[in-house]
Motif scaffolding. Structure first.
Motif, PDB file in Angstrom:
ATOM      1  N   TRP A 169       0.835  -1.209   0.000  1.00 26.42           N
ATOM      2  CA  TRP A 169       0.000   0.000   0.000  1.00 26.42           C
ATOM      3  C   TRP A 169       0.864   1.251   0.000  1.00 26.42           C
ATOM      4  N   LEU A 170       1.918   1.250   0.815  1.00 24.09           N
ATOM      5  CA  LEU A 170       2.819   2.398   0.850  1.00 24.09           C
ATOM      6  C   LEU A 170       3.442   2.660  -0.514  1.00 24.09           C
ATOM      7  N   ARG A 171       3.936   1.611  -1.150  1.00 24.01           N
ATOM      8  CA  ARG A 171       4.579   1.775  -2.464  1.00 24.01           C
ATOM      9  C   ARG A 171       3.592   2.342  -3.490  1.00 24.01           C
ATOM     10  N   LYS A 172       2.362   1.918  -3.396  1.00 22.27           N
ATOM     11  CA  LYS A 172       1.344   2.446  -4.317  1.00 22.27           C
ATOM     12  C   LYS A 172       1.122   3.935  -4.074  1.00 22.27           C
ATOM     13  N   GLN A 173       1.110   4.338  -2.820  1.00 20.46           N
ATOM     14  CA  GLN A 173       0.928   5.748  -2.481  1.00 20.46           C
ATOM     15  C   GLN A 173       2.100   6.613  -2.922  1.00 20.46           C
ATOM     16  N   LEU A 174       3.254   5.993  -3.045  1.00 20.03           N
ATOM     17  CA  LEU A 174       4.482   6.725  -3.391  1.00 20.03           C
ATOM     18  C   LEU A 174       4.742   6.800  -4.888  1.00 20.03           C
ATOM     19  N   GLN A 175       3.817   6.301  -5.686  1.00 18.95           N
ATOM     20  CA  GLN A 175       3.971   6.391  -7.136  1.00 18.95           C
ATOM     21  C   GLN A 175       3.880   7.854  -7.582  1.00 18.95           C
ATOM     22  N   PRO A 176       4.602   8.219  -8.667  1.00 22.25           N
ATOM     23  CA  PRO A 176       4.534   9.603  -9.161  1.00 22.25           C
ATOM     24  C   PRO A 176       3.106  10.010  -9.507  1.00 22.25           C
ATOM     25  N   VAL A 178       0.743  13.507 -11.014  1.00 23.99           N
ATOM     26  CA  VAL A 178       0.719  14.853 -11.586  1.00 23.99           C
ATOM     27  C   VAL A 178       0.370  15.849 -10.483  1.00 23.99           C
ATOM     28  N   GLY A 179       1.159  16.893 -10.381  1.00 26.77           N
ATOM     29  CA  GLY A 179       0.898  17.927  -9.390  1.00 26.77           C
ATOM     30  C   GLY A 179       1.527  17.672  -8.030  1.00 26.77           C
ATOM     31  N   ILE A 180       2.169  16.511  -7.851  1.00 33.06           N
ATOM     32  CA  ILE A 180       2.815  16.194  -6.569  1.00 33.06           C
ATOM     33  C   ILE A 180       4.328  16.273  -6.719  1.00 33.06           C
ATOM     34  N   SER A 181       4.950  17.132  -5.921  1.00 30.60           N
ATOM     35  CA  SER A 181       6.409  17.305  -5.964  1.00 30.60           C
ATOM     36  C   SER A 181       7.110  16.608  -4.808  1.00 30.60           C
ATOM     37  N   ASN A 182       6.409  16.501  -3.679  1.00 29.38           N
ATOM     38  CA  ASN A 182       7.043  15.964  -2.474  1.00 29.38           C
ATOM     39  C   ASN A 182       6.114  15.018  -1.719  1.00 29.38           C
ATOM     40  N   TYR A 183       6.746  14.212  -0.844  1.00 30.12           N
ATOM     41  CA  TYR A 183       6.016  13.236  -0.044  1.00 30.12           C
ATOM     42  C   TYR A 183       6.457  13.334   1.413  1.00 30.12           C
ATOM     43  N   VAL A 184       5.495  13.214   2.315  1.00 29.05           N
ATOM     44  CA  VAL A 184       5.761  13.219   3.752  1.00 29.05           C
ATOM     45  C   VAL A 184       4.976  12.053   4.354  1.00 29.05           C
ATOM     46  N   ALA A 185       5.622  11.259   5.198  1.00 26.28           N
ATOM     47  CA  ALA A 185       4.949  10.137   5.861  1.00 26.28           C
ATOM     48  C   ALA A 185       4.692  10.475   7.320  1.00 26.28           C
ATOM     49  N   ILE A 186       3.550   9.998   7.822  1.00 25.16           N
ATOM     50  CA  ILE A 186       3.215  10.176   9.237  1.00 25.16           C
ATOM     51  C   ILE A 186       2.661   8.875   9.783  1.00 25.16           C
ATOM     52  N   SER A 187       3.245   8.386  10.860  1.00 30.81           N
ATOM     53  CA  SER A 187       2.729   7.192  11.530  1.00 30.81           C
ATOM     54  C   SER A 187       3.100   7.280  13.003  1.00 30.81           C
ATOM     55  N   HIS A 188       2.657   6.308  13.774  1.00 29.74           N
ATOM     56  CA  HIS A 188       2.894   6.371  15.219  1.00 29.74           C
ATOM     57  C   HIS A 188       4.231   5.734  15.619  1.00 29.74           C
ATOM     58  N   VAL A 189       4.360   4.423  15.431  1.00 30.32           N
ATOM     59  CA  VAL A 189       5.556   3.713  15.887  1.00 30.32           C
ATOM     60  C   VAL A 189       6.702   3.913  14.896  1.00 30.32           C
ATOM     61  N   PRO A 190       7.853   4.410  15.348  1.00 33.36           N
ATOM     62  CA  PRO A 190       8.991   4.604  14.447  1.00 33.36           C
ATOM     63  C   PRO A 190       9.713   3.279  14.179  1.00 33.36           C
ATOM     64  N   ASP A 209      13.259   5.685   0.454  1.00 31.00           N
ATOM     65  CA  ASP A 209      14.522   6.048  -0.206  1.00 31.00           C
ATOM     66  C   ASP A 209      14.399   6.074  -1.725  1.00 31.00           C
ATOM     67  N   GLU A 210      13.566   5.203  -2.258  1.00 33.48           N
ATOM     68  CA  GLU A 210      13.449   5.075  -3.708  1.00 33.48           C
ATOM     69  C   GLU A 210      12.452   6.054  -4.319  1.00 33.48           C
ATOM     70  N   THR A 211      11.883   6.925  -3.503  1.00 35.10           N
ATOM     71  CA  THR A 211      10.872   7.868  -3.981  1.00 35.10           C
ATOM     72  C   THR A 211      11.470   9.261  -4.154  1.00 35.10           C
ATOM     73  N   PRO A 212      11.622   9.734  -5.387  1.00 38.09           N
ATOM     74  CA  PRO A 212      12.108  11.104  -5.593  1.00 38.09           C
ATOM     75  C   PRO A 212      11.168  12.110  -4.927  1.00 38.09           C
ATOM     76  N   GLY A 213      11.751  13.057  -4.219  1.00 38.34           N
ATOM     77  CA  GLY A 213      10.940  14.081  -3.573  1.00 38.34           C
ATOM     78  C   GLY A 213      10.431  13.703  -2.189  1.00 38.34           C
ATOM     79  N   PHE A 214      10.825  12.518  -1.684  1.00 44.77           N
ATOM     80  CA  PHE A 214      10.397  12.158  -0.325  1.00 44.77           C
ATOM     81  C   PHE A 214      11.188  13.001   0.674  1.00 44.77           C
TER      82      PHE A 214
END
Length: 265
Positions: A169-176, A178-190, A209-214
């Motif tokens: 699911w995460l990898r799907k969310q991190l796909q390029p 249109v209109g998205i330049s950056n990505y930020v993740a938020i979760s509870h347990v590090p 790491d493999e997501t440009p703009g993360f």
């Protein structure tokens, strides 16, 4: 005769209040909030006209009702904040009353807020309460050209099944997009916690790491501010302090550059 009247009253109460529950582990009552995350995201909009994204990250509000009042008053005094993210452990025991108390105070924020689920929120029937009150445990939203990926990392609560966090699911969310330049993740347990499934740490870090703009991964759980990086990774991970310690993070993204500061209240 008196016993018969009591029994009749009890039966009428049950059948006339079919939307209510009477249990310490109830998941709704007549005053229950519903779909807070979705409602607040609709209110937030997509920030398409906003060239600066300014948001607050806090966490671990459990047992911190007085501090939560001070928190929303402080946040309301800060100019140009777009939204607030609560990084899990809204409650201590996963009960409806706890979630209602916190929601009642956080609704005093003048800006929208969203939450992610914490390990304490999953106790008892907390998962059901959280889903009804706030929404899905894994979701994302776009604001100002940034995609915020809110997700469940409470591996221990799932007996380290290998499915939490949900890497596909995460990898799907991190796909390029249109209109998205950056990505930020938020979760509870590090991912440095013993409560995070160690079998998934490598794949979890690789997805970012493999997501440009993360840009960054925010967390709660430990109740102490901390910055760290995982081995062979350039992604910054940041843990926000607990609400009870009267501190939160004020983050800002301008021209694809992120910065943050610790704010006391």
């Amino acid at each position: 005769m008196k016993a018969s009247y009591l029994l009749l009253f009890f039966c009428i109460s049950i059948f006339s209040c079919k939307n209510l529950e009477y249990s310490p582990s109830q998941i709704l009552d007549k005053d229950s909030y519903k779909n807070i995350n979705a409602s607040n995201l609709e209110r937030l909009g997509d920030g398409s006209q906003d060239d600066t994204v300014r948001f607050i990250v806090t966490g671990d509000t459990q047992r911190s009702y007085d501090e939560t009042i001070k928190f929303y008053r402080k946040v309301n005094s800060i100019p140009e904040v777009d939204f607030v993210i609560v990084a899990g452990d809204v409650t201590e025991f996963g009960t409806l009353k706890e979630m209602q108390w916190l929601a009642r105070e956080l609704n005093n924020l003048t800006v929208p807020y969203v939450t992610v689920i914490g390990n304490h929120d999953l106790t008892m029937r907390g998962r059901d309460v959280f889903k009804r009150m706030y929404g899905e445990l894994n979701y994302s939203f776009n604001y100002g050209g940034v995609k915020f990926i809110c997700h469940d990392t409470n591996s221990r609560e799932y007996q380290f099944s290998g499915n939490v966090p949900n890497i596909p699911w995460l990898r799907k969310q991190l796909q390029p997009e249109v209109g998205i330049s950056n990505y930020v993740a938020i979760s509870h347990v590090p991912p440095i916690s013993d409560d995070f499934d160690e079998k998934l740490v490598k794949d979890y870090a690789a997805a970012f790491d493999e997501t440009p703009g993360f840009l960054i991964s925010f967390h709660g759980h430990t109740h102490n501010f901390e910055e760290f990086k995982l081995d062979n990774s350039n992604i910054p991970y940041v843990i926000t302090s607990a609400m009870g310690k009267r501190e939160f993070l004020l983050a800002e993204i301008i021209n694809t550059k992120l910065s943050f500061e610790q704010i006391s209240f």
